[in-house]
Design an enzyme around this catalytic site. Structure first.
Site, PDB file in Angstrom:
ATOM      1  N   LYS A 181       0.883  -1.177   0.000  1.00 38.70           N
ATOM      2  CA  LYS A 181       0.000   0.000   0.000  1.00 38.70           C
ATOM      3  C   LYS A 181       0.918   1.223   0.000  1.00 38.70           C
ATOM      4  CE  LYS A 181      -1.903   3.058   1.884  1.00 38.70           C
ATOM      5  NZ  LYS A 181      -1.796   4.485   1.457  1.00 38.70           N
ATOM      6  N   CYS A 290      13.637  10.200   7.102  1.00 31.20           N
ATOM      7  CA  CYS A 290      13.547   9.647   8.456  1.00 31.20           C
ATOM      8  C   CYS A 290      14.876   9.797   9.185  1.00 31.20           C
ATOM      9  CB  CYS A 290      13.090   8.200   8.421  1.00 31.20           C
ATOM     10  SG  CYS A 290      13.899   7.239   7.147  1.00 31.20           S
ATOM     11  N   GLU A 386      10.260  15.853  15.709  1.00 26.61           N
ATOM     12  CA  GLU A 386      10.611  15.622  14.311  1.00 26.61           C
ATOM     13  C   GLU A 386       9.858  16.644  13.454  1.00 26.61           C
ATOM     14  OE1 GLU A 386       9.240  12.043  12.150  1.00 26.61           O
ATOM     15  OE2 GLU A 386      11.323  11.824  11.500  1.00 26.61           O
TER      16      GLU A 386
HETATM   17  P1  NDP Z   1       1.742   8.604   8.089  1.00 27.30           P
HETATM   18  O1  NDP Z   1       2.518   7.876   9.108  1.00 27.30           O
HETATM   19  O2  NDP Z   1       0.308   8.839   8.396  1.00 27.30           O
HETATM   20  O3  NDP Z   1       1.835   7.845   6.683  1.00 27.30           O
HETATM   21  C1  NDP Z   1       2.766   6.835   6.377  1.00 27.30           C
HETATM   22  C2  NDP Z   1       2.088   5.711   5.616  1.00 27.30           C
HETATM   23  O4  NDP Z   1       1.062   5.137   6.437  1.00 27.30           O
HETATM   24  C3  NDP Z   1       1.373   6.168   4.329  1.00 27.30           C
HETATM   25  O5  NDP Z   1       1.462   5.136   3.367  1.00 27.30           O
HETATM   26  C4  NDP Z   1      -0.053   6.323   4.807  1.00 27.30           C
HETATM   27  O6  NDP Z   1      -0.972   6.250   3.730  1.00 27.30           O
HETATM   28  C5  NDP Z   1      -0.184   5.135   5.732  1.00 27.30           C
HETATM   29  N1  NDP Z   1      -1.258   5.222   6.715  1.00 27.30           N
HETATM   30  C6  NDP Z   1      -1.862   6.334   7.203  1.00 27.30           C
HETATM   31  N2  NDP Z   1      -2.817   5.996   8.100  1.00 27.30           N
HETATM   32  C7  NDP Z   1      -2.819   4.648   8.183  1.00 27.30           C
HETATM   33  C8  NDP Z   1      -3.562   3.694   8.943  1.00 27.30           C
HETATM   34  N3  NDP Z   1      -4.510   4.065   9.783  1.00 27.30           N
HETATM   35  N4  NDP Z   1      -3.284   2.393   8.788  1.00 27.30           N
HETATM   36  C9  NDP Z   1      -2.316   1.992   7.932  1.00 27.30           C
HETATM   37  N5  NDP Z   1      -1.594   2.832   7.181  1.00 27.30           N
HETATM   38  C10 NDP Z   1      -1.833   4.146   7.311  1.00 27.30           C
HETATM   39  O7  NDP Z   1       2.499   9.973   7.811  1.00 27.30           O
HETATM   40  P2  NDP Z   1       1.951  11.307   7.118  1.00 27.30           P
HETATM   41  O8  NDP Z   1       2.012  11.123   5.646  1.00 27.30           O
HETATM   42  O9  NDP Z   1       0.627  11.694   7.682  1.00 27.30           O
HETATM   43  O10 NDP Z   1       3.068  12.371   7.579  1.00 27.30           O
HETATM   44  C11 NDP Z   1       2.971  12.983   8.867  1.00 27.30           C
HETATM   45  C12 NDP Z   1       4.315  13.008   9.560  1.00 27.30           C
HETATM   46  O11 NDP Z   1       4.813  11.682   9.690  1.00 27.30           O
HETATM   47  C13 NDP Z   1       5.432  13.739   8.824  1.00 27.30           C
HETATM   48  O12 NDP Z   1       5.397  15.102   9.093  1.00 27.30           O
HETATM   49  C14 NDP Z   1       6.657  13.083   9.403  1.00 27.30           C
HETATM   50  O13 NDP Z   1       6.999  13.682  10.641  1.00 27.30           O
HETATM   51  C15 NDP Z   1       6.226  11.656   9.655  1.00 27.30           C
HETATM   52  N6  NDP Z   1       6.671  10.735   8.577  1.00 27.30           N
HETATM   53  C16 NDP Z   1       7.773   9.984   8.811  1.00 27.30           C
HETATM   54  C17 NDP Z   1       8.254   9.162   7.807  1.00 27.30           C
HETATM   55  C18 NDP Z   1       9.486   8.345   8.007  1.00 27.30           C
HETATM   56  O14 NDP Z   1      10.172   8.033   7.032  1.00 27.30           O
HETATM   57  N7  NDP Z   1       9.802   7.934   9.208  1.00 27.30           N
HETATM   58  C19 NDP Z   1       7.620   9.078   6.488  1.00 27.30           C
HETATM   59  C20 NDP Z   1       6.429   9.879   6.370  1.00 27.30           C
HETATM   60  C21 NDP Z   1       5.994  10.682   7.385  1.00 27.30           C
HETATM   61  P3  NDP Z   1      -1.539   7.622   3.102  1.00 27.30           P
HETATM   62  O15 NDP Z   1      -0.363   8.505   2.870  1.00 27.30           O
HETATM   63  O16 NDP Z   1      -2.173   7.173   1.854  1.00 27.30           O
HETATM   64  O17 NDP Z   1      -2.469   8.186   4.116  1.00 27.30           O
END
Ligand code: NDP
Length: 484
Positions: A181, A290, A386
């Site tokens: 996904k 990250c 972060e």
């Molecule tokens: P999320 O953690 O919400 O998203 C990461 C992944 O999880 C995406 O594929 C998202 O899908 C999916 N996801 C979201 N909600 C669910 C759920 N309930 N169950 C399963 N999968 C889910 O991050 P955000 O995109 O909202 O970003 C917000 C913050 O997260 C950023 O500002 C950053 O601080 C952090 N982040 C950290 C990352 C890392 O590499 N450690 C990567 C991305 C974000 P979809 O996008 O389609 O909602």
């Protein structure tokens, strides 16, 4: 360069059981170019029913040709796929730049890394083995490393190609069947990869891709009783939900949840050598990394000098459209821009030492100026939370003791680096800093697909990359035979 996506596949479909199919709900999500805010296409809004079908297809693949394939044959397919990715590096880079806003150089590096993951895991597929264990008289005991079965992969938007490479690559090499996904904001290279995997000869159902919303397709995948392992990269809040869902099905989870990674610069450091790493590790991919280094800890004696020289680099940073391939591109979304701008506003009372310049930033793009804050106290939210944007703080320290306390003073523990010419100090610091990867006189070591990667504390648990990931994607079975 033109903004033409030039796709060779239909981005509005899901890949399930080897077939490109429309989402069962008949709904779609818009794709936006983060550099301009323009709509550039649409992707499938996959549903719980699509996830059901994808999990069923993966389960069937385990019992079909994929499940019967030798490790060497699996490896050969992955290596073929790696070659195909390399042939399309420029196409993949263009798609990623337009979809995710990465400057072309970074997007290209991600595509090369994806190929490298396929080479590494393709080559490693037939080199993972169990052990024999000396035991009681009359017994022969050995272990088997078996795939979990169906693995779920939730990939974020910041490094889609690299994260697909490290998680799907290791899962396929060890014989799992995957349901992926991708993030709704970054689906295109996932679909391109799936199309290439099919062309490379990956059997139907071994890799299924269902784009959609995290709260719909993502949640359905993590809660699905037919999934045997989840690999998640993203935020702490979503990671907690994913782990809760997995706990209900009692399945293992790998969580990679980001960090607040420090670089610690001692007075005996080779400062000219350190400078590019100090800045690049904060602004690469517009700080949406990250393992971004968002905290620079500098010993008092060289503090002013380091701030001044980092500030010069910041002032020279050029920000603009991904296709213009400058130092920093846009953030992924208006939402992310609001989050990062909010953090910069919280630093209004702090000293801004340097700031990049917007040079090609169309209205509607998600741009912020990279910002370096100096003299930040370790307790300030900019030094603890972060940010996930091109923002770094520089914090002074007196001695090793204080450096360790500050470095370990957040909830996270993903990556850290130590800059010093003193070998004993390097070793002490490497032991005392709480992080999954420690770099000495460098940061990131070039990304290394071979190097196990993962967090401590709220940075998550489990290890990806390297051989270690293959242990994570397998389950150990002990066989004890009594033969007298
Ligand atoms: P999320 O953690 O919400 O998203 C990461 C992944 O999880 C995406 O594929 C998202 O899908 C999916 N996801 C979201 N909600 C669910 C759920 N309930 N169950 C399963 N999968 C889910 O991050 P955000 O995109 O909202 O970003 C917000 C913050 O997260 C950023 O500002 C950053 O601080 C952090 N982040 C950290 C990352 C890392 O590499 N450690 C990567 C991305 C974000 P979809 O996008 O389609 O909602």
């Amino acid at each position: 360069m033109s903004d033409d996506l030039g796709l060779w596949f239909d981005p509005s479909k899901c890949l399930i059981a080897g077939e490109w199919v429309a989402p069962s709900g008949g709904q779609y999500l818009p794709l936006e170019n983060p550099s301009t805010g323009e709509k550039i296409g649409q992707i499938a809004r996959g549903t719980g029913a699509d996830i059901d079908a994808a999990v069923a297809a993966a389960e069937a693949a385990r019992h079909g040709p994929w499940g019967r394939m030798s490790a060497a044959e699996r490896g050969r397919i992955l290596m073929t796929l790696g070659r195909m990715v390399l042939e399309r590096v420029d196409d993949l880079a263009r798609i990623e730049a337009l979809d995710v806003g990465k400057p072309l150089k970074q997007a290209r590096a991600d595509a090369v890394a994806l190929a490298r993951y396929m080479e590494f895991y393709g080559g490693a597929a037939d080199k993972l083995h169990g052990e024999t264990i000396p035991y009681l008289e009359g017994y022969t005991v050995y272990t088997l490393r078996e795939p979990h079965g169906v693995t779920g992969h939730i990939v974020p938007w910041n490094y889609p190609m690299q994260i697909i490479g490290r998680s799907v690559g290791a899962a396929l090499a060890t014989g799992n069947a995957c349901v992926l996904k991708p993030a709704e904001d970054a689906c295109l290279t996932a679909l391109a990869f799936a199309e290439m995997a099919k062309a490379a000869g990956l059997p139907d159902g071994a890799l299924n891709v269902v784009p959609g919303l995290g709260s719909e397709a993502g949640a359905a995948l993590t809660a699905h009783p037919g999934v045997h392992h989840i690999s998640f990269t993203g935020s702490v809040a979503t990671g907690v939900m994913v782990q809760e869902a997995a706990a209900k099905n009692v399945i293992p989870v790998t969580l990679e949840l980001g960090g607040k990674s420090p670089q610690v610069v001692f007075e005996d450091a080779d400062i000219p050598a350190a400078l590019p790493f100090l800045v690049n590790a904060g602004i690469q991919n517009a700080g949406q990394t990250c393992s971004a280094s968002s905290r620079i800890l500098v010993q008092r004696a060289v503090y002013d000098q380091v701030v001044e020289r980092m500030a010069l680099r910041y002032d020279a940073l050029k920000v603009g459209r991904a296709m213009d391939d400058l130092d920093v591109g846009p953030l992924i979304s208006a939402r992310q821009k609001n989050i990062v701008s909010g953090f910069i506003d919280k630093g209004a009372d702090l000293q801004i030492a340097g700031q990049g310049q917007l040079v090609s930033a169309p209205n509607g793009g998600n741009y912020v100026r990279p910002t370096l804050f100096a003299n930040v106290s370790p307790g300030h939210c900019l030094a603890r939370d972060e940010i996930f944007g091109p923002v770094q703080v520089v914090i002074p320290f007196e001695d090793e003791e204080e450096a360790v306390a500050i470095a370990n003073g957040t909830d996270y523990g993903l990556v850290a680096s130590v800059w010093s010419q003193n070998g004993a100090r390097q070793m002490r610091m490497a032991k005392r800093i709480r992080a999954g990867q420690i770099f000495i006189n460098n940061y990131g070591a070039g990304g290394g697909v071979e190097l196990p990667f993962g967090g401590m504390g709220k940075s998550g648990h489990g290890r990806e990359k390297g051989f270690e990931a293959m242990y994570g994607f397998t389950v150990l079975k002990t066989v004890a035979a009594f033969h007298g």
